[in-house]
Scaffold this active site. Structure first.
Site, mmCIF file in Angstrom:
data_model
loop_
_atom_site.group_PDB
_atom_site.id
_atom_site.type_symbol
_atom_site.label_atom_id
_atom_site.label_comp_id
_atom_site.label_asym_id
_atom_site.label_seq_id
_atom_site.Cartn_x
_atom_site.Cartn_y
_atom_site.Cartn_z
ATOM 1 N N GLU A 1 0.831 -1.194 0.000
ATOM 2 C CA GLU A 1 0.000 0.000 0.000
ATOM 3 C C GLU A 1 0.873 1.253 0.000
ATOM 4 O OE1 GLU A 1 -4.108 -1.263 2.087
ATOM 5 O OE2 GLU A 1 -2.502 -0.935 3.508
ATOM 6 N N CYS B 1 6.789 -3.836 16.041
ATOM 7 C CA CYS B 1 6.343 -2.899 17.075
ATOM 8 C C CYS B 1 4.916 -3.262 17.527
ATOM 9 C CB CYS B 1 6.366 -1.473 16.538
ATOM 10 S SG CYS B 1 8.011 -0.976 16.008
ATOM 11 N N CYS C 1 7.061 -6.394 7.897
ATOM 12 C CA CYS C 1 8.178 -5.774 8.626
ATOM 13 C C CYS C 1 8.662 -6.739 9.700
ATOM 14 C CB CYS C 1 7.701 -4.472 9.267
ATOM 15 S SG CYS C 1 9.018 -3.571 10.089
ATOM 16 N N CYS D 1 -0.923 6.514 9.537
ATOM 17 C CA CYS D 1 0.297 5.861 10.006
ATOM 18 C C CYS D 1 -0.006 4.556 10.727
ATOM 19 C CB CYS D 1 1.032 6.741 11.004
ATOM 20 S SG CYS D 1 1.566 8.264 10.330
HETATM 21 N N1 SAH Z 1 9.230 1.503 9.842
HETATM 22 C C1 SAH Z 1 9.425 2.891 9.846
HETATM 23 C C2 SAH Z 1 8.543 3.632 8.879
HETATM 24 C C3 SAH Z 1 7.111 3.208 8.735
HETATM 25 S S1 SAH Z 1 5.992 3.524 9.999
HETATM 26 C C4 SAH Z 1 9.297 3.456 11.222
HETATM 27 O O1 SAH Z 1 8.806 2.758 12.105
HETATM 28 O O2 SAH Z 1 9.720 4.589 11.418
HETATM 29 C C5 SAH Z 1 5.653 5.274 9.954
HETATM 30 C C6 SAH Z 1 5.277 5.854 11.328
HETATM 31 O O3 SAH Z 1 3.993 5.387 11.759
HETATM 32 C C7 SAH Z 1 6.252 5.454 12.422
HETATM 33 O O4 SAH Z 1 6.630 6.543 13.197
HETATM 34 C C8 SAH Z 1 5.427 4.464 13.207
HETATM 35 O O5 SAH Z 1 5.895 4.309 14.503
HETATM 36 C C9 SAH Z 1 4.059 5.063 13.136
HETATM 37 N N2 SAH Z 1 2.984 4.143 13.512
HETATM 38 C C10 SAH Z 1 2.992 2.795 13.507
HETATM 39 N N3 SAH Z 1 1.800 2.311 13.943
HETATM 40 C C11 SAH Z 1 1.027 3.377 14.238
HETATM 41 C C12 SAH Z 1 -0.318 3.530 14.701
HETATM 42 N N4 SAH Z 1 -1.099 2.498 14.944
HETATM 43 N N5 SAH Z 1 -0.771 4.809 14.864
HETATM 44 C C13 SAH Z 1 0.002 5.868 14.568
HETATM 45 N N6 SAH Z 1 1.254 5.777 14.124
HETATM 46 C C14 SAH Z 1 1.768 4.538 13.955
HETATM 47 FE FE1 SF4 Z 2 7.969 -1.880 11.243
HETATM 48 FE FE2 SF4 Z 2 7.664 -0.787 13.654
HETATM 49 FE FE3 SF4 Z 2 7.789 0.787 11.488
HETATM 50 FE FE4 SF4 Z 2 5.637 -0.798 11.933
HETATM 51 S S1 SF4 Z 2 6.312 0.942 13.156
HETATM 52 S S2 SF4 Z 2 6.698 -0.523 10.006
HETATM 53 S S3 SF4 Z 2 6.635 -2.615 12.875
HETATM 54 S S4 SF4 Z 2 9.391 -0.538 12.288
#
Ligand code: SAH
Ligand code: SF4
Length: 358
Positions: free
Chosen positions: A87, A124, A120, A344
């Site tokens: 996506e 997280c 990924c 996000c």
């Molecule tokens: N993997 C990278 C980039 C993709 S995620 C990273 O983690 O930085 C992009 C952003 O969305 C990151 O800051 C991530 O922590 C955040 N994110 C992930 N899950 C989320 C959620 N459920 N609500 C809001 N932000 C979220």
């Molecule tokens: Fe991967 Fe964490 Fe970024 Fe989600 S927030 S894409 S699990 S690194």
């Protein structure tokens, strides 16, 4: 098997094709004129076109679905060659500026949020992408073509520059070589011409890879998903913190080469009753001391089955106010595309049964 020509930087293409200037022409056809077959590249000699057709393809992933949010953002679901899906999100941002006469001019800036992996590995606790596990890295061409396909689908003029954020599915620094290549392909002046300063790589904090990215001297902007200010909580939210703790990330950021006019962005996901207190804000200020930073507060975006709650806006405002009072630049991220699960952390892979679209 034919090679995907979108996987090649211009330098690499110049090595493959002679004479060299043909690479420049091919780039212009693909990225500026949106041509997707070699036959239409009318200024190339016929023999070259035949050779290209035999050895290469211009592989642009299929758009399976487009969802439009009431706020104007659009979520794209693409099907890749092996049937997996990724996506990407197009985010139009309205900007107002004054011209030399002081009149307000309104225009739209586009940002495309691209995916760098299918799934990924980082896992997280708050992220939907993580739930499906890791499938594979995207190639440079698969990253680049998300933007190409979206520009084309929206009739965005080829000379309209867009911003890129590597904030879709996946951890970009876990696929560093292909991401670095994509940065170069995006920035080529005969191609999409998106300067590295308009490209932001967001990472969960793989400290050694931040160092490696810095050594590549690409000139991109860096965003760190910090989300917690003490290691214990961060480990619970982001297991990667056991390998690279907060201190190691801060150290890597301090060594990262950044344009003097720019700042490193620290993303801080506010989760209700988890990390939304002023004690955390205070610690955050201390942590960022000595770094040219800006903080971007993200409100947790829920999804079905998520174990956390979205904070109230008052709590977020209080957190922001505290940082601003202490002289830390801080913005609250607009949750674009919430109604279509394009915000996000809400992007995920979808199983596509062959022959069916979703
Ligand atoms: N993997 C990278 C980039 C993709 S995620 C990273 O983690 O930085 C992009 C952003 O969305 C990151 O800051 C991530 O922590 C955040 N994110 C992930 N899950 C989320 C959620 N459920 N609500 C809001 N932000 C979220
Ligand atoms: Fe991967 Fe964490 Fe970024 Fe989600 S927030 S894409 S699990 S690194």
């Amino acid at each position: 098997m034919k090679k995907n020509i979108l996987d090649f930087t211009k330098d690499e293409l110049e090595e493959e094709i002679s004479p060299k200037f043909r690479a420049k022409q091919i780039y212009q056809w693909i990225y500026q004129k949106y041509v997707d077959n070699f036959d239409n590249m009318s200024n190339l000699p016929k023999e070259l076109r035949i050779k290209l057709k035999e050895n290469y393809e211009i592989y642009i992933p299929k758009i399976l679905k487009v969802e439009k949010s009431i706020d104007g953002s659009k979520k794209y679901l693409f099907e890749l060659k092996d049937g997996h899906t990724v996506e990407s999100v197009l985010l139009p941002m309205k900007k107002e500026e004054r011209d030399e006469n002081g009149d307000i001019i309104r225009h739209t800036r586009f940002t495309v949020c691209v995916s760098s992996q299918i799934g990924c590995k980082v896992g997280c606790a708050f992220c939907l992408t993580a739930k499906g596990g890791f499938i594979r890295n995207l190639t440079a061409g698969e990253i680049v073509s998300q933007v190409l396909a979206i520009k084309k689908d929206n009739d965005i003029a080829s000379n309209r520059r867009v911003n890129i954020v590597y904030m879709g599915m996946g951890e970009p620094l876990d696929n560093l070589d292909n991401v670095a290549k994509a940065v170069k392909i995006f920035s080529d002046e005969n191609g999409l011409s998106i300067s590295p300063r308009r490209q932001t790589i967001s990472t969960s904090g793989l400290a050694p890879k931040i160092k490696k990215l810095g050594e590549k001297k690409l000139g991109v902007l860096l965003a760190i998903s910090l989300h917690a200010v003490d290691d214990k909580l961060r480990e619970e939210l982001m297991p990667i913190n056991k390998a690279y703790n907060i201190e190691s990330i801060i150290q890597a950021v301090k060594e990262f080469p950044i344009d003097l006019r720019k700042r490193v962005m620290f993303e801080y996901l506010i989760i209700k009753n988890v990390n939304d207190d002023l004690k955390s804000a205070k610690k955050l200020v201390k942590l960022l001391n000595g770094i040219k930073a800006k903080v971007n507060l993200i409100l947790f975006n829920p999804y079905p089955g998520s174990q956390f709650d979205r904070p109230d806006i008052e709590t977020v405002n209080r957190f922001q106010k505290y940082l601003l009072e202490k002289g830390v630049l801080c913005t609250v991220r607009e949750s674009k595309g919430l109604d279509i699960s394009a915000a996000c952390g809400q992007l995920k892979e979808i199983e596509v049964k062959s022959g069916n679209t979703v």
